[in-house]
Design a protein around this motif. Structure first.
Motif, PDB file in Angstrom:
ATOM      1  N   ARG A   1       0.878  -1.200   0.008  1.00 52.90           N
ATOM      2  CA  ARG A   1       0.134  -0.077  -0.096  1.00 52.90           C
ATOM      3  C   ARG A   1       0.861   1.262  -0.105  1.00 52.90           C
ATOM      4  NH1 ARG A   1      -3.210  -3.316   3.471  1.00 52.90           N
ATOM      5  NH2 ARG A   1      -2.396  -2.256   5.199  1.00 52.90           N
TER       6      ARG A   1
ATOM      7  N   TRP B   1      -6.928   8.215  -1.812  1.00 48.89           N
ATOM      8  CA  TRP B   1      -6.488   7.267  -0.669  1.00 48.89           C
ATOM      9  C   TRP B   1      -7.044   7.897   0.881  1.00 48.89           C
ATOM     10  CZ3 TRP B   1      -4.212   2.733  -0.894  1.00 48.89           C
ATOM     11  CH2 TRP B   1      -3.327   2.541  -1.971  1.00 48.89           C
TER      12      TRP B   1
ATOM     13  N   GLU C   1      -7.429  -1.512  -3.717  1.00 49.79           N
ATOM     14  CA  GLU C   1      -7.281  -1.804  -2.224  1.00 49.79           C
ATOM     15  C   GLU C   1      -8.497  -1.636  -1.543  1.00 49.79           C
ATOM     16  OE1 GLU C   1      -4.832  -2.616  -0.172  1.00 49.79           O
ATOM     17  OE2 GLU C   1      -3.098  -2.557  -1.785  1.00 49.79           O
ATOM     18  N   THR C   2      -9.519  -0.788  -2.037  1.00 51.92           N
ATOM     19  CA  THR C   2     -10.782  -0.798  -1.469  1.00 51.92           C
ATOM     20  C   THR C   2     -11.571  -1.851  -1.745  1.00 51.92           C
ATOM     21  OG1 THR C   2     -10.691   1.613  -1.781  1.00 51.92           O
ATOM     22  CG2 THR C   2     -12.746   0.799  -1.072  1.00 51.92           C
TER      23      THR C   2
ATOM     24  N   ALA D   1      -5.594   2.595  -5.324  1.00 52.56           N
ATOM     25  CA  ALA D   1      -6.574   3.026  -4.037  1.00 52.56           C
ATOM     26  C   ALA D   1      -7.683   2.297  -4.205  1.00 52.56           C
ATOM     27  CB  ALA D   1      -6.807   4.509  -3.968  1.00 52.56           C
ATOM     28  N   TRP D   2      -8.695   2.369  -5.447  1.00 55.64           N
ATOM     29  CA  TRP D   2      -9.796   1.688  -5.895  1.00 55.64           C
ATOM     30  C   TRP D   2      -9.506   0.025  -5.596  1.00 55.64           C
ATOM     31  CZ3 TRP D   2     -14.830   2.376  -5.777  1.00 55.64           C
ATOM     32  CH2 TRP D   2     -15.559   1.109  -6.372  1.00 55.64           C
TER      33      TRP D   2
ATOM     34  N   HIS E   1     -10.237   5.946   0.450  1.00 52.94           N
ATOM     35  CA  HIS E   1      -9.873   4.530   0.975  1.00 52.94           C
ATOM     36  C   HIS E   1      -9.782   4.203   2.558  1.00 52.94           C
ATOM     37  CE1 HIS E   1      -6.718   1.347   2.092  1.00 52.94           C
ATOM     38  NE2 HIS E   1      -7.242   1.071   1.374  1.00 52.94           N
ATOM     39  N   ASP E   2      -9.036   5.278   3.092  1.00 58.13           N
ATOM     40  CA  ASP E   2      -8.649   5.166   4.347  1.00 58.13           C
ATOM     41  C   ASP E   2      -9.938   5.098   5.333  1.00 58.13           C
ATOM     42  OD1 ASP E   2      -6.138   4.767   3.629  1.00 58.13           O
ATOM     43  OD2 ASP E   2      -5.455   6.921   4.399  1.00 58.13           O
TER      44      ASP E   2
ATOM     45  N   LEU F   1     -14.828   7.954  -4.878  1.00 60.64           N
ATOM     46  CA  LEU F   1     -13.647   7.098  -5.150  1.00 60.64           C
ATOM     47  C   LEU F   1     -13.888   6.412  -6.439  1.00 60.64           C
ATOM     48  CD1 LEU F   1     -10.866   6.030  -4.477  1.00 60.64           C
ATOM     49  CD2 LEU F   1     -12.158   4.304  -3.056  1.00 60.64           C
TER      50      LEU F   1
END
Length: 746
Positions: free
Chosen positions: A626, A715, A645-646, A642-643, A718-719, A685
């Motif tokens: 990440r 990001w 990871e989401t 970021a997408w 995402h967080d 996002l």
């Protein structure tokens, strides 16, 4: 357009677009897949990896037969996999074809031993050999002969690795199966091999290089491989440089030490019982030896006494060349060639201590490392020849006078109950006044040589009763009684001893040629001293002697006679009343047990390192990934990451099947499950991911809601979503998803 799939492709490969995206919107991808990404080059690279790994087996098998086996076992399965992929034949119907090809190729892939029919395509032979080959490898000291019954294991391992690895590379495009198979082959070759480690280092380097090439071609591992290559090289270089200092000169781990070799066959005759028969026919030629110097030719070392008989506790290994090390101090090498005449049985004579042995066109040979005894696999026949190279210990007089009993030889001080008092008292009287363990043995030798008489006509026997009669009544015996009496008395005063059956050097019939006959049969005792090994003693007098006259010892070599003269010239060490002084040594009863190798510690550390390493990987690798994705040079690639990871985190709350949905549809489905707070971050996002996926080259990705810093905005969304998911799933579920193997791959 499958925007979720496209976003994940952006996360892994930067600005490149997938083939599906190209087909739907008609645009060209920004970068194409490298040539090695095609099935055929990947197959070739996988085959090269396995070949490089198998090269480490050159320290186990001879190079010529080895690379012939490697070529067949790697090339043929690779070709079969390529043909199956080209013709699009299903996998399962081709498996029987692979098994048949494996069987039919055996005569070509495996070598043929001289004088044998060679390997067979017979499935019974193949399965029988495959079942026993690994045990054979673990009970045969290297270098292992090019025996097809042993090499079939490596042949089958490489065949399966090439087939399974090829299917993984061309089907699911997974590189881990072929990497795992390659490093298993490499580790097995390094562990089982011996000699120079240069080929192992070369094999490890080539295997690592092929592995990195494959990893860089797998988009999910490419950057990790690039970042890990310097670290891997540093660790490997440090291991090579620091290992000698860290290990302190200790030998490498050898799995053969964990396997119990085959024991001495029960049908082997006791050679001690054969001595009287050989002496009864003194003119019978038994064998001939070609050697630079004459030696006492040992037949068998007997280290166990039950009060009635002496026997061997030896465990015999099949040997092709090198005899396993026994720990005896090295001495000058002595080459010998033996030719059998009338010697029968299966025991093979050799000088002490055999280091290498090879049969000359005959049946195989077994060796016991602890005693140095050799056995033929089959009964001896006239004309049988074999070569031996021995290392004869050559200690100095000073070393012998300072020597102490080997603390690891406690078993060789054991006596069964019932030791006659006559034998015990005679031993105490014989060693009275000795100032060192060696002088105790030397006085025992001198006592028997000067107080007892050699009588070839004396009745044979070596039980407690025979020894009591020999020492207390008749005082006459053959070398059998002298040697066994010495060994028993030595044990009674704490000296580890054994009995050796063999022959004197014989008659020299030509320069460097010795003829040994029945009259040369001989028995002598040996005592084990720490750092020196088994030292022979010669208590049998060479002729009738009076009690006050020292006669030449029977069987004593000229070298040993010179050593005895040197011993007389060296002053003995100061008396140690705790070790001698006329009383039996108690060292054998009070010495600490021999140190044992901490094998259990090695295996415990190895077993613990697997879960610890895995735990470290699943906790560290996703975080590093990440962090790297946040810092990608391409803003579009970072937003796509970021997408991705989401989407990976949404799997924690069972949002699956997203491959067929657009980014907006994914956000809507997850928002209905997680609520409005999650949707407030998922929707923007998703818009950013769409913009990143479809932005033309050279056009910045922007969004009116988040301002120009699109990367930071993506990001941040995402967080927030990840935090909402953690709160919803709870600690236990979050821990489960964190520790899954998939965390290393997403």
């Amino acid at each position: 357009m499958n925007q979720v799939h496209e976003a994940s492709r952006q996360a892994h490969d930067g600005p490149a677009m997938s083939a599906s995206a190209q087909g739907r919107n008609g645009t060209e991808p920004r970068t194409g897949r490298p040539a090695l990404g095609q099935p055929l080059p990947r197959l070739v690279l996988g085959g090269l990896l396995l070949t490089a790994a198998a090269a480490a087996w050159e320290r186990v098998f001879p190079a010529g037969p080895l690379f012939r086996t490697i070529a067949a076992a790697v090339l043929v399965p690779t070709v079969l996999v390529a043909l199956r992929r080209t013709t699009r034949v299903p996998l399962w119907p081709t498996l029987p074809v692979g098994v048949i090809a494996w069987l039919l190729l055996i005569p070509l892939a495996l070598p043929r031993l001289p004088g044998s029919a060679g390997p067979s395509a017979n499935p019974v032979w193949a399965l029988t050999s495959l079942r026993s080959c690994w045990y054979g490898l673990l009970t045969t000291p290297p270098p292992v002969p090019a025996d097809p019954a042993l090499m079939i294991g490596l042949y089958s391992l490489l065949w399966c690795a090439a087939w399974a690895g090829g299917e993984a590379l061309t089907g699911s495009r997974r590189v881990l199966p072929v990497l795992a198979a390659g490093f298993i082959v490499l580790a097995a070759g390094v562990t089982l091999g011996t000699g120079s480690r240069g080929i192992s280092l070369l094999a490890a380097g080539l295997t690592t290089g092929c592995s990195l090439l494959l990893l860089t071609e797998d988009s999910s591992w490419s950057r990790l491989a690039v970042l890990g290559a310097p670290a891997a090289a540093s660790i490997a270089a440090s291991a090579v440089l620091l290992a000698p200092a860290t290990l302190g000169g200790r030998q490498a781990f050898d799995p053969r030490h964990l396997v119990r070799p085959q024991a001495q066959p029960a049908e082997v005759a006791d050679p001690l019982d054969e001595v009287a028969g050989w002496l009864a026919h003194p003119a019978t030629p038994l064998f001939q030896v070609a050697a630079p110097t004459g030696q006492d030719w040992r037949l068998a070392a007997l280290d166990r006494f039950d009060g009635q008989n002496w026997s061997s506790t030896g465990l015999y290994w099949p040997v092709a060349a090198q005899v396993p090390e026994s720990g005896t101090a090295a001495g000058p090498p002595l080459s010998q060639r033996f030719t059998i005449d009338a010697l029968s049985g299966r025991w093979l004579p050799a000088a002490s201590t055999p280091r290498s042995v090879s049969a000359v066109g005959g049946p195989g040979i077994l060796a016991d490392a602890a005693t140095g005894s050799l056995l033929s696999r089959e009964a001896l026949q006239p004309g049988r020849s074999y070569d031996v190279v021995s290392q004869t210990p050559d200690p100095s007089a000073a070393e012998l006078l300072a020597a102490v009993p080997d603390p690891g030889a406690r078993a060789d001080t054991v006596l069964p109950p019932g030791l006659p008092q006559t034998v015990r008292d005679t031993a105490v009287r014989a060693v009275a006044g000795a100032t060192s363990p060696f002088l105790q043995a030397n006085q025992l030798e001198h006592f028997l040589r000067t107080t007892e008489h050699d009588d070839p006509g004396a009745p044979p026997g070596h039980t407690y009763g025979h020894l009591a009669y020999f020492l207390g009544v008749s005082h006459r015996g053959q070398s059998e009684q002298f040697a066994t009496a010495f060994a028993v008395m030595a044990r009674s005063v704490g000296l580890p001893s054994r009995v050796v059956v063999g022959f004197q050097q014989g008659s020299q019939t030509a320069p460097g040629v010795w003829q040994v006959g029945g009259a040369d049969a001989f028995v002598w005792p040996e005592v084990d001293f720490a750092g020196i090994g088994w030292v022979p003693f010669y208590p049998t007098p060479g002729a009738s002697s009076s009690t006050d006259t020292v006669m030449p010892a029977e069987g004593q070599t000229p070298e040993r006679a010179k050593l005895d003269q040197a011993l007389d010239a060296v002053p003995p060490p100061a008396a140690d009343r705790t070790a001698s002084g006329g009383r039996p040594l108690q060292a054998a009863r009070t010495m600490p047990p021999p140190a044992r190798h901490a094998t259990w510690l090695v295996w415990s550390v190895a077993a613990a390192s697997i879960p610890v390493g895995y735990l470290a990987a699943v906790l560290v690798v996703p975080r590093l990934r990440r962090r790297r994705r946040r810092r990608l040079a391409s803003t579009a690639a970072s937003v796509g990451a970021a997408w991705q990871e989401t989407v990976n985190r949404l799997r924690w709350v069972e949002v699956t099947g997203v491959e067929a949905l657009t980014t907006a549809e994914v956000a809507d489905r997850a928002g209905r499950l997680l609520g409005a707070p999650a949707l407030a971050h998922l929707a923007p996002l998703a818009g950013l991911a769409d913009a990143a996926a479809f932005a033309a080259p050279g056009i910045a990705v922007a969004n009116s809601e988040t301002g120009p810093d699109v990367r930071a905005s993506a990001w941040t969304h995402h967080d927030h979503v990840a935090a909402l998911i953690r709160r919803r799933t709870g600690v236990r579920a979050a821990l489960w998803h964190t520790l899954r193997p998939r965390a290393l791959r997403d």
